[in-house]
Each structure stands twice: as C-alpha cells, then as structure tokens.
Motif scaffolding. Sequence first.
Motif, PDB file in Angstrom:
ATOM      1  N   ARG A 193      -6.975   7.893   8.951  1.00  0.00           N
ATOM      2  CA  ARG A 193      -7.842   7.052   8.134  1.00  0.00           C
ATOM      3  C   ARG A 193      -9.285   7.171   8.609  1.00  0.00           C
ATOM      4  O   ARG A 193      -9.533   7.365   9.807  1.00  0.00           O
ATOM      5  CB  ARG A 193      -7.416   5.591   8.226  1.00  0.00           C
TER       6      ARG A 193
ATOM      7  N   ILE B 228      -8.645   8.748   3.384  1.00  0.00           N
ATOM      8  CA  ILE B 228      -7.606   9.413   4.168  1.00  0.00           C
ATOM      9  C   ILE B 228      -7.962  10.892   4.262  1.00  0.00           C
ATOM     10  O   ILE B 228      -8.278  11.531   3.250  1.00  0.00           O
ATOM     11  CB  ILE B 228      -6.221   9.245   3.524  1.00  0.00           C
TER      12      ILE B 228
ATOM     13  N   PRO C 260      -9.503   5.764  -2.308  1.00  0.00           N
ATOM     14  CA  PRO C 260      -8.746   5.031  -3.328  1.00  0.00           C
ATOM     15  C   PRO C 260      -9.639   4.611  -4.484  1.00  0.00           C
ATOM     16  O   PRO C 260     -10.880   4.685  -4.392  1.00  0.00           O
ATOM     17  CB  PRO C 260      -8.243   3.809  -2.559  1.00  0.00           C
TER      18      PRO C 260
ATOM     19  N   LYS D 160      -1.911   3.059  10.684  1.00  0.00           N
ATOM     20  CA  LYS D 160      -1.634   3.103   9.251  1.00  0.00           C
ATOM     21  C   LYS D 160      -2.521   2.132   8.489  1.00  0.00           C
ATOM     22  O   LYS D 160      -3.013   2.452   7.401  1.00  0.00           O
ATOM     23  CB  LYS D 160      -0.163   2.775   8.985  1.00  0.00           C
ATOM     24  N   VAL D 161      -2.731   0.956   9.072  1.00  0.00           N
ATOM     25  CA  VAL D 161      -3.501  -0.072   8.370  1.00  0.00           C
ATOM     26  C   VAL D 161      -4.566  -0.655   9.291  1.00  0.00           C
ATOM     27  O   VAL D 161      -4.468  -1.809   9.719  1.00  0.00           O
ATOM     28  CB  VAL D 161      -2.589  -1.202   7.840  1.00  0.00           C
TER      29      VAL D 161
ATOM     30  N   ILE E 142      -4.345  -0.121   1.122  1.00  0.00           N
ATOM     31  CA  ILE E 142      -3.135   0.702   1.146  1.00  0.00           C
ATOM     32  C   ILE E 142      -2.247   0.460  -0.069  1.00  0.00           C
ATOM     33  O   ILE E 142      -1.113   0.942  -0.112  1.00  0.00           O
ATOM     34  CB  ILE E 142      -2.316   0.487   2.433  1.00  0.00           C
TER      35      ILE E 142
ATOM     36  N   ARG F 226      -0.483   1.270  -3.147  1.00  0.00           N
ATOM     37  CA  ARG F 226      -0.161   2.621  -3.607  1.00  0.00           C
ATOM     38  C   ARG F 226      -0.828   2.954  -4.938  1.00  0.00           C
ATOM     39  O   ARG F 226      -1.261   4.082  -5.161  1.00  0.00           O
ATOM     40  CB  ARG F 226       1.356   2.782  -3.722  1.00  0.00           C
TER      41      ARG F 226
ATOM     42  N   TRP G 110      -4.184   4.639  -4.870  1.00  0.00           N
ATOM     43  CA  TRP G 110      -4.272   6.011  -4.370  1.00  0.00           C
ATOM     44  C   TRP G 110      -3.682   7.033  -5.338  1.00  0.00           C
ATOM     45  O   TRP G 110      -3.881   8.236  -5.165  1.00  0.00           O
ATOM     46  CB  TRP G 110      -3.579   6.117  -3.011  1.00  0.00           C
TER      47      TRP G 110
ATOM     48  N   ASN H  49       0.114   9.699  -3.421  1.00  0.00           N
ATOM     49  CA  ASN H  49      -0.324  10.072  -2.082  1.00  0.00           C
ATOM     50  C   ASN H  49       0.771   9.758  -1.060  1.00  0.00           C
ATOM     51  O   ASN H  49       1.152   8.604  -0.880  1.00  0.00           O
ATOM     52  CB  ASN H  49      -1.606   9.308  -1.736  1.00  0.00           C
TER      53      ASN H  49
ATOM     54  N   TYR I  17       0.633  10.228   2.208  1.00  0.00           N
ATOM     55  CA  TYR I  17       0.145   9.837   3.532  1.00  0.00           C
ATOM     56  C   TYR I  17       0.234   8.331   3.750  1.00  0.00           C
ATOM     57  O   TYR I  17       0.033   7.849   4.862  1.00  0.00           O
ATOM     58  CB  TYR I  17      -1.306  10.276   3.720  1.00  0.00           C
ATOM     59  N   LEU I  18       0.522   7.579   2.688  1.00  0.00           N
ATOM     60  CA  LEU I  18       0.617   6.132   2.845  1.00  0.00           C
ATOM     61  C   LEU I  18       1.900   5.734   3.549  1.00  0.00           C
ATOM     62  O   LEU I  18       2.021   4.631   4.035  1.00  0.00           O
ATOM     63  CB  LEU I  18       0.538   5.445   1.477  1.00  0.00           C
TER      64      LEU I  18
END
Length: 534
Positions: free
Chosen positions: A106, A350, A364, A384-385, A391, A393, A396, A531, A533-534
């Motif tokens: 990120r 990302i 995003p 991740k966050v 985040i 979805r 993205w 995406n 990668y989430l």
Amino acid sequence: MGTISTSLPSDGTTIDASDVNTPINAILSEFNGNIDDTNIKTGANINGSKLLAGSTSGSKMDTTFQGGWVSGVLPAQSGTIVANGNRSYDVPFATTVAGILTPGMRVRIPRTVAAPTQCADLETTSSQYYSKTTPNKLTFTTTFTCMTWVKLESYTAGGFIARRNADTEGFSFGMDGNGLLSLMALRIAVNNKEGKSYQSLPLNKWVHVAASMDVSVAGDASTLVYIDGLLVPSTVTTTGTCTALVQGVTALVVGALKSAGTNPIDGKIAQTAVFSSVLSAATIKSYYSQGLSGTETNLASAYSFNNSILDLNTTTPNDLTASGGALATNADSPFGIDANGVTGTNEFGIVTKVVTTTATIQVPEGCAIPTSGGVGSIDYSVQKVPYGMPISRGKWDVESLHPYSRAGIAISGINTWVNSLLKLTVPVGEWKLRYSGDIVLVSTVAGTRNGGVLLAVAPTNNADRNLPLYNIIYNMAMSTADWFINANAEENVTITSAQTYSLFVDITSATGTETFAFRGDKGAVIITAENTYL
C-alpha cells in the motif's frame, strides 16, 4: 562492566528481603550507566559509553506509531507522473525503489496542492441545474471537447454541459436513460450528428467522462468517447446533413441537456468543462487527476463546483446562476477520499508493478494521483489496512457495464470470432476477470447449433474455445425462435501491460444465418476486473 558478587544463604537458613534485593540491585546498578563500551555492539548509536535516549529515529514511522505507514524511506518522487487510465498511474522516483516496493504494498501519496473537496449534488425532482444566459467564448462550429467528473444516482436521460436550443441548434454532452454517453452537434431543424458510447456509466461511483467531435468528419471517426481516461467503443448517427453546428443564442447550461433546463441529471458533478478543439487522449488524462486551473489550452469555460459556480477561465467569464436551489457545497469529491469517506490531502493506492525507479500504482474510486501540481514524500505499508486505506472491494473494481440490448451481431460463418464491441481495458496488476450477462441467439433455420462466447484479447483459432473464459452457450437442436441463456465465466489473470479484453461470439455448426444479441435489458452484461491484492 563490574562483577556481580553475592553471598548465598546456607541451606536451612531463613532468608530475608536483603537476600533478594542485594543481587537485584547489583544488576540494576550495572544497567544504570555502568555498561562500558566493550559490552556494546559495534555500530550501536551511542554517546560516549551510554546509549542515547530516543536514538532510534521516529521519523521512519508515522507520528502515532500505530497507523502502519512507513515514512521517510522511499526516495523523492521525481519526474512526470503518467495517468494510464482506469485509475492506474506510473509514478517515477529519484532512485530505484525495486528493493523497497513490491506488488501488493500500500502507498499513501500526499498532494502538495490541495484538491477540491466539494461538488454539486443535483436532484432531478427539483429541476436543479446551472445556466449562463448569453454566454461568451462559445464560437466553435466544427471541433469541440466536453468533460466532467460525475457520480450518478439514477439512470435519467440528462445533460452534463450543453448549449442546445431544443433539437435545432447548438451542442450537448450528456447521457441517455441507460447511462450511455452522448455528444451531439445540431445544425438547423433535423440536421444533427450524435456520437454515443456502447458502455454505460455505473451508479454511485465517481467516473471521469469526456467526448470530442470534429463535426466535419463523416461516420464513427468524427467522435471519440472516453471513460476514466480510456477510449471506449462508440457509434455515430447523422440525421440530414451536419458538417458544422450552429451555436444559436441560447443559454449555456450545466447539469441539464438543453438551454431551457430540460432533462436535468440526477447525481453529483465536478470539474466540468468545454473546449473549442479536439483534445488528445493524453491531454484528457493529464487533466482529470487534479482540479482544472482555467488556463488550459483552448478552454472555453470550466467550473470546479468546489463551493463556486464561477468560470475558472476568467477571460470574459461565463459565471453561472443556480436554478432549483442547486448548491456547490456537497462534501464529496473524486479526489482524496479515505476509508472513512472523508476528503483529505492524501491519495491511496496499491503497487501493481515495480521497474527500477518507476512504480505502477492502482488507486480506488474516489482517489487520483495528480499529474501536475506535485506530490510530497510518499509513504508505504506492508499492512493490509494501514490507517485511512480504503479497502471496500467495489471501489477497486474496474468494470464495463451494459444494461441495454446490444442486438444484431451477425455471424458471417462458422469458426469465426465476431467482436461484440463490449470490452474492458484491464490495468497492470493481479485481477480476477469475469463476465456475466444474458445472450440471445436468433436463427433463420431450425437445427442443431454449437457455439459460445469468449472474453479475450484477440482469439485466433478453435483452440481458444478451451480457455477458462470461454462459455458454451448452446449445443442443441433449436427452433428459429429466440434462445436465451445466461453466460458467465471467470479467471485469475496477471497483466504486465494494460490489455483490452472483448466479448467475442462464435458458432461451430449451423444450418441457417445466426444473429446474436447481448440482452442487457434483461440482465446487465458486466465485464469486471476485481483487484486480488485486497
């Protein structure tokens, strides 16, 4: 360092507090300033023979030490940031970042010039729009470009920016009731030219749209339509004769399709502009990631709607007047939206690819990396966050939406791939690519049919029918009546350079003439890149 020496009590002897405190205090004494240089690791951050308090720099972590961002490690951003379209950017740095960043990490990118934080939220039921009677600078007759950011709340035929006297003269940029973009030039009575996209706009998402036209050019080549910076398929319809438009004397309107204020849109709008030339794709992409300045080449008028309805082009400006209680104070923006839905100074992304000094970064919906105006020191995170990172979805996803019927796709023969013109350009990165939608086959002769639909870049032979994104939609005896089936498939893909995927149809056996239709009116045909990668 001194020697710790204590006398242990004899067996069977009752111990008291001093028997415990004495050795403990001796140990504490050694750590309280008595550790000498020979007991400190070479290279430690020391002052004389003592460790410095706070000698580990806090600048490498964010100020709260809890947000998850690493600061001050990446080299400075250097060079021109390039918008690739569909919210993908190439970001160059002063030195290599290949040893720091990898795909999936990120990033947080601060703007050095604050982005707009407000927009106009227009309600169709209140007939809200903006206008300028007797506008200046709208003298073009052959070439022009219109653009805006828009966040639709419903599919209602309406306009983004226009100067159109009913259906007889002027120009308009808007959409139809299916969310298809429309750019129109009108020349007296029933002489006009309209370019319309095959792809619809989504609801409740910020999308940048643009369209340009050279009215003097015949056919589909006259009009170019862009969604999020990328050219999308479109078709042009000419009624009568139209090689130049007539401006007329009616009002310029924003948020409505015609000068009288008819056909207002239902949704949010920002950074709306009209230019007196055909802008290149690169120029359009260079404009949409930051607020317009008002000094852009060939700009006629532009409006930020960031708590202002004044013309950004201050040379004989076309300042607007609000109708229906329209306000430009809604706290929403296509820039800098964090996980809490708040517009700030940071953009989030990302990493999807790293090549020495350049990182490709996907952002995003609600974020955009400025290609001019500058960015500050970029932070990264392996979490991740990390704090503020959106985040959800849906933000993205990159998608191509078709909630209407795309009919009359003729099949010229068996074993022939036919492009439906329903397509999606997938950015660099790791994606789950999928499609779904209702398809109908119409045949002139009853008999057994075999065929299907494939999402691909450029299918070439029968072997492509073995690909995961091929879906057999019929393999049976059929009458000449319409035959409906829902087609869907998905596959994980790795994209190293942007690729355009299209829906192709084919037949492998037939006894008559076949025609396909994608029936988005029965159930929207959607091509989506999710995406991973989430």
